[in-house]
Scaffold this motif. Structure first.
Motif, short mmCIF file in Angstrom:
data_model
loop_
_atom_site.label_atom_id
_atom_site.label_comp_id
_atom_site.label_asym_id
_atom_site.label_seq_id
_atom_site.Cartn_x
_atom_site.Cartn_y
_atom_site.Cartn_z
N ILE A 86 0.79 -1.11 0.00
CA ILE A 86 0.06 -0.14 0.17
C ILE A 86 0.67 1.28 0.12
O ILE A 86 1.80 1.53 1.10
CB ILE A 86 -0.88 -0.02 1.13
CG1 ILE A 86 -1.82 -1.36 1.44
CG2 ILE A 86 -1.77 1.44 1.35
CD1 ILE A 86 -2.67 -1.29 2.28
N HIS A 87 0.57 2.07 -0.97
CA HIS A 87 1.52 3.43 -1.13
C HIS A 87 0.62 4.42 -1.59
O HIS A 87 -0.49 4.36 -2.08
CB HIS A 87 2.60 3.03 -1.94
CG HIS A 87 2.46 2.72 -3.19
ND1 HIS A 87 2.63 3.52 -4.44
CD2 HIS A 87 2.30 1.49 -3.84
CE1 HIS A 87 2.14 2.86 -5.40
NE2 HIS A 87 2.07 1.70 -5.26
N GLN A 88 1.14 5.73 -1.86
CA GLN A 88 0.64 6.77 -2.37
C GLN A 88 1.63 7.67 -3.22
O GLN A 88 1.57 8.85 -3.29
CB GLN A 88 0.12 7.61 -1.13
CG GLN A 88 -0.86 7.03 -0.26
CD GLN A 88 -1.06 8.07 1.00
OE1 GLN A 88 -0.62 8.00 1.92
NE2 GLN A 88 -2.36 8.77 1.04
N SER A 89 2.23 6.92 -4.16
CA SER A 89 3.20 7.41 -5.00
C SER A 89 2.30 8.33 -5.85
O SER A 89 2.98 9.57 -6.26
CB SER A 89 3.82 6.30 -6.06
OG SER A 89 2.86 5.56 -6.57
N CYS A 99 -1.70 8.14 6.66
CA CYS A 99 -2.15 6.92 5.89
C CYS A 99 -0.92 5.93 5.78
O CYS A 99 -0.98 4.79 6.11
CB CYS A 99 -2.79 7.37 4.56
SG CYS A 99 -4.39 8.02 4.46
N THR A 100 0.03 6.35 5.04
CA THR A 100 1.31 5.48 4.72
C THR A 100 2.70 6.02 5.00
O THR A 100 3.69 5.12 5.26
CB THR A 100 1.34 4.98 3.25
OG1 THR A 100 1.40 6.26 2.43
CG2 THR A 100 0.00 4.31 2.85
N ARG A 101 2.79 7.43 5.20
CA ARG A 101 4.12 7.84 5.49
C ARG A 101 4.40 8.05 6.78
O ARG A 101 4.39 9.51 7.15
CB ARG A 101 4.26 8.77 4.41
CG ARG A 101 4.23 8.66 2.98
CD ARG A 101 5.21 7.67 2.60
NE ARG A 101 6.61 7.97 2.92
CZ ARG A 101 7.32 8.35 1.94
NH1 ARG A 101 6.83 8.73 0.85
NH2 ARG A 101 8.59 8.78 2.01
N ASP A 121 8.13 5.99 -3.82
CA ASP A 121 7.60 4.69 -4.08
C ASP A 121 7.42 3.89 -2.59
O ASP A 121 7.22 3.06 -2.51
CB ASP A 121 8.48 3.83 -4.93
CG ASP A 121 8.30 4.46 -6.52
OD1 ASP A 121 7.33 5.15 -6.71
OD2 ASP A 121 9.32 4.10 -6.85
N LEU A 122 7.74 4.68 -1.47
CA LEU A 122 7.81 3.95 -0.04
C LEU A 122 6.40 3.69 0.16
O LEU A 122 5.56 4.70 -0.19
CB LEU A 122 8.52 4.97 0.93
CG LEU A 122 10.14 5.11 0.95
CD1 LEU A 122 10.46 5.86 1.93
CD2 LEU A 122 10.64 3.60 0.58
#
Length: 224
Positions: free
Chosen positions: A46-49, A112-114, A151-152
Protein backbone atom coordinates in the motif's frame (compact mmCIF):
# COMPACT_ATOMS: atom_id res chain seq x y z
CA UNK A 1 -17.73 -0.73 -2.94
CA UNK A 2 -14.88 -2.68 -1.36
CA UNK A 3 -15.60 -6.17 -0.01
CA UNK A 4 -12.99 -7.50 2.41
CA UNK A 5 -12.78 -11.02 3.82
CA UNK A 6 -11.95 -14.59 2.94
CA UNK A 7 -12.30 -15.64 -0.70
CA UNK A 8 -15.39 -17.74 0.03
CA UNK A 9 -17.06 -14.91 1.92
CA UNK A 10 -16.29 -12.40 -0.83
CA UNK A 11 -17.71 -14.70 -3.52
CA UNK A 12 -20.86 -15.31 -1.46
CA UNK A 13 -21.39 -11.61 -0.81
CA UNK A 14 -20.75 -10.72 -4.46
CA UNK A 15 -23.22 -13.34 -5.67
CA UNK A 16 -25.90 -12.04 -3.32
CA UNK A 17 -25.37 -8.41 -4.37
CA UNK A 18 -25.42 -9.30 -8.06
CA UNK A 19 -28.75 -11.06 -7.54
CA UNK A 20 -30.25 -8.00 -5.86
CA UNK A 21 -28.65 -5.15 -7.80
CA UNK A 22 -27.25 -4.44 -11.22
CA UNK A 23 -23.53 -4.25 -10.62
CA UNK A 24 -20.16 -5.05 -12.16
CA UNK A 25 -17.26 -6.85 -10.50
CA UNK A 26 -14.15 -4.69 -11.02
CA UNK A 27 -11.79 -7.27 -9.52
CA UNK A 28 -9.22 -6.54 -6.86
CA UNK A 29 -9.08 -3.00 -5.50
CA UNK A 30 -6.25 -0.99 -7.06
CA UNK A 31 -7.04 2.55 -5.90
CA UNK A 32 -9.00 3.76 -2.90
CA UNK A 33 -9.10 7.34 -1.57
CA UNK A 34 -5.61 8.17 -2.80
CA UNK A 35 -4.18 4.82 -1.71
CA UNK A 36 -2.61 2.51 -4.27
CA UNK A 37 -2.93 -1.19 -3.51
CA UNK A 38 -0.61 -3.61 -5.30
CA UNK A 39 -1.30 -7.33 -4.95
CA UNK A 40 2.08 -9.04 -5.01
CA UNK A 41 2.94 -12.75 -4.65
CA UNK A 42 4.49 -12.11 -1.24
CA UNK A 43 1.76 -9.82 0.07
CA UNK A 44 0.02 -6.47 -0.40
CA UNK A 45 1.86 -3.18 -0.90
CA UNK A 46 0.00 0.00 0.00
CA UNK A 47 1.52 3.30 -1.08
CA UNK A 48 0.57 6.77 -2.32
CA UNK A 49 3.06 7.48 -5.09
CA UNK A 50 0.45 8.90 -7.49
CA UNK A 51 -1.06 11.12 -4.79
CA UNK A 52 2.41 12.25 -3.70
CA UNK A 53 3.35 13.12 -7.27
CA UNK A 54 0.21 15.26 -7.62
CA UNK A 55 1.07 17.05 -4.37
CA UNK A 56 4.59 17.77 -5.61
CA UNK A 57 3.21 19.09 -8.90
CA UNK A 58 0.75 21.34 -7.08
CA UNK A 59 3.53 22.98 -5.08
CA UNK A 60 6.10 23.04 -7.92
CA UNK A 61 8.51 20.65 -6.20
CA UNK A 62 8.49 17.81 -8.73
CA UNK A 63 11.65 19.10 -10.45
CA UNK A 64 13.44 20.10 -7.25
CA UNK A 65 16.49 18.26 -5.94
CA UNK A 66 15.52 15.66 -3.31
CA UNK A 67 16.92 15.61 0.22
CA UNK A 68 17.63 12.58 2.40
CA UNK A 69 15.79 13.64 5.57
CA UNK A 70 12.31 15.14 6.06
CA UNK A 71 13.53 18.03 8.23
CA UNK A 72 16.62 20.05 9.04
CA UNK A 73 18.45 19.72 12.33
CA UNK A 74 16.91 21.69 15.16
CA UNK A 75 18.94 23.91 17.49
CA UNK A 76 18.79 23.93 21.29
CA UNK A 77 19.18 27.70 21.09
CA UNK A 78 15.65 29.14 20.91
CA UNK A 79 16.83 32.09 18.84
CA UNK A 80 18.43 29.83 16.22
CA UNK A 81 15.77 27.13 16.09
CA UNK A 82 14.20 27.23 12.59
CA UNK A 83 10.96 25.86 14.06
CA UNK A 84 10.53 28.57 16.66
CA UNK A 85 7.30 30.57 16.91
CA UNK A 86 7.02 33.90 15.10
CA UNK A 87 9.40 36.50 16.49
CA UNK A 88 8.70 40.20 16.97
CA UNK A 89 10.68 41.20 13.88
CA UNK A 90 9.44 38.39 11.65
CA UNK A 91 6.61 38.69 9.15
CA UNK A 92 3.76 36.27 8.68
CA UNK A 93 3.35 34.49 5.37
CA UNK A 94 0.90 36.15 3.04
CA UNK A 95 -2.24 34.51 1.62
CA UNK A 96 -0.34 33.82 -1.61
CA UNK A 97 1.70 31.13 0.18
CA UNK A 98 -0.41 27.90 0.38
CA UNK A 99 0.84 26.89 3.82
CA UNK A 100 -2.43 25.43 5.13
CA UNK A 101 -3.04 23.55 1.88
CA UNK A 102 0.42 22.00 2.02
CA UNK A 103 0.04 20.99 5.67
CA UNK A 104 -3.30 19.35 4.92
CA UNK A 105 -1.85 17.34 2.02
CA UNK A 106 1.13 16.25 4.11
CA UNK A 107 -1.05 15.25 7.06
CA UNK A 108 -3.02 12.88 4.82
CA UNK A 109 0.22 11.22 3.76
CA UNK A 110 1.53 11.04 7.33
CA UNK A 111 -1.71 9.49 8.60
CA UNK A 112 -2.10 6.90 5.83
CA UNK A 113 1.25 5.44 4.75
CA UNK A 114 4.15 7.81 5.44
CA UNK A 115 4.88 7.53 9.14
CA UNK A 116 8.44 8.70 8.40
CA UNK A 117 7.20 12.30 8.04
CA UNK A 118 4.77 12.21 10.98
CA UNK A 119 6.97 14.15 13.41
CA UNK A 120 7.99 16.85 10.95
CA UNK A 121 4.40 17.39 9.78
CA UNK A 122 3.07 17.50 13.35
CA UNK A 123 5.71 20.06 14.28
CA UNK A 124 4.97 22.39 11.37
CA UNK A 125 1.20 22.02 11.75
CA UNK A 126 1.44 23.79 15.12
CA UNK A 127 2.25 27.05 13.34
CA UNK A 128 -0.67 26.98 10.90
CA UNK A 129 -2.18 30.07 12.55
CA UNK A 130 1.01 32.12 12.28
CA UNK A 131 3.51 30.61 9.82
CA UNK A 132 6.73 32.38 8.89
CA UNK A 133 9.29 31.98 6.14
CA UNK A 134 11.22 29.46 8.24
CA UNK A 135 8.16 27.25 8.58
CA UNK A 136 7.54 27.36 4.84
CA UNK A 137 11.15 26.26 4.29
CA UNK A 138 10.39 23.32 6.59
CA UNK A 139 7.35 22.38 4.49
CA UNK A 140 9.38 22.49 1.30
CA UNK A 141 12.03 20.30 2.95
CA UNK A 142 9.42 17.61 3.57
CA UNK A 143 8.22 17.89 -0.03
CA UNK A 144 11.76 17.55 -1.34
CA UNK A 145 12.23 14.49 0.85
CA UNK A 146 9.07 12.99 -0.64
CA UNK A 147 10.48 13.72 -4.09
CA UNK A 148 13.27 11.23 -3.40
CA UNK A 149 11.05 8.64 -1.71
CA UNK A 150 7.99 8.54 -3.98
CA UNK A 151 7.63 4.76 -3.96
CA UNK A 152 7.86 4.10 -0.22
CA UNK A 153 4.88 2.32 1.30
CA UNK A 154 3.71 -0.41 3.64
CA UNK A 155 4.20 -4.07 2.65
CA UNK A 156 1.87 -6.48 4.43
CA UNK A 157 3.40 -9.92 3.97
CA UNK A 158 1.41 -13.14 3.66
CA UNK A 159 2.26 -15.05 6.81
CA UNK A 160 0.51 -16.63 9.73
CA UNK A 161 2.42 -14.80 12.44
CA UNK A 162 0.43 -11.60 13.06
CA UNK A 163 1.98 -10.82 16.42
CA UNK A 164 1.52 -7.20 17.41
CA UNK A 165 4.54 -5.36 18.78
CA UNK A 166 4.50 -1.76 19.98
CA UNK A 167 7.22 0.81 20.53
CA UNK A 168 6.83 4.12 22.33
CA UNK A 169 9.21 6.94 23.12
CA UNK A 170 9.15 10.52 24.31
CA UNK A 171 11.19 13.62 23.61
CA UNK A 172 11.45 15.55 26.86
CA UNK A 173 10.66 19.26 26.35
CA UNK A 174 10.85 18.91 22.56
CA UNK A 175 8.67 22.04 22.52
CA UNK A 176 10.52 24.27 25.00
CA UNK A 177 8.34 27.26 24.16
CA UNK A 178 5.29 25.67 25.82
CA UNK A 179 7.12 23.28 28.15
CA UNK A 180 5.67 20.28 26.36
CA UNK A 181 7.23 16.93 25.47
CA UNK A 182 6.61 14.83 22.38
CA UNK A 183 5.02 11.39 22.22
CA UNK A 184 5.85 8.98 19.42
CA UNK A 185 4.69 5.40 19.06
CA UNK A 186 4.24 2.74 16.42
CA UNK A 187 2.54 -0.66 16.46
CA UNK A 188 3.67 -3.41 14.11
CA UNK A 189 1.38 -6.23 13.03
CA UNK A 190 3.26 -9.05 11.36
CA UNK A 191 6.31 -6.82 11.11
CA UNK A 192 4.52 -3.97 9.28
CA UNK A 193 3.42 -0.68 10.82
CA UNK A 194 -0.34 -0.63 11.32
CA UNK A 195 -0.79 2.26 13.77
CA UNK A 196 1.42 5.21 14.66
CA UNK A 197 1.36 8.74 16.00
CA UNK A 198 3.65 11.64 16.75
CA UNK A 199 2.06 14.39 18.82
CA UNK A 200 2.72 16.94 21.53
CA UNK A 201 1.80 15.77 25.01
CA UNK A 202 -1.14 17.52 26.64
CA UNK A 203 0.39 17.34 30.13
CA UNK A 204 3.48 19.14 31.36
CA UNK A 205 6.12 16.53 32.11
CA UNK A 206 8.32 17.36 35.09
CA UNK A 207 11.14 15.02 34.05
CA UNK A 208 12.25 12.77 31.23
CA UNK A 209 10.94 9.78 33.18
CA UNK A 210 7.56 11.47 33.54
CA UNK A 211 7.39 12.13 29.79
CA UNK A 212 8.19 8.45 29.11
CA UNK A 213 5.33 7.35 31.38
CA UNK A 214 2.92 9.68 29.57
CA UNK A 215 4.08 8.29 26.21
CA UNK A 216 3.57 4.71 27.39
CA UNK A 217 0.08 5.55 28.63
CA UNK A 218 -0.93 7.22 25.37
CA UNK A 219 0.42 4.31 23.33
CA UNK A 220 -1.39 1.77 25.49
CA UNK A 221 -4.64 3.70 25.18
CA UNK A 222 -4.29 3.64 21.40
CA UNK A 223 -3.70 -0.11 21.41
CA UNK A 224 -6.74 -0.80 23.60
Amino acid sequence: MNIIGHVEDIEEASAYLKAEFEMKDMGKTRFCLGLQIEHLPEGILIHQSTYTRKVLERFNILKAHPVTTPMVVRSLDKDKDPFRPKGENEELLGPEVPYLSAIGALMYLANCTRLDIAFAVNLLARYSAAPTRWHWVGVKTILRYLKGTLDLGLLFLKKNDLTMVGYADAGYLSDPYNARSQTGFVFLCGGTASSWRSCKQTLVATSSNHSEIIAQYEATRECV
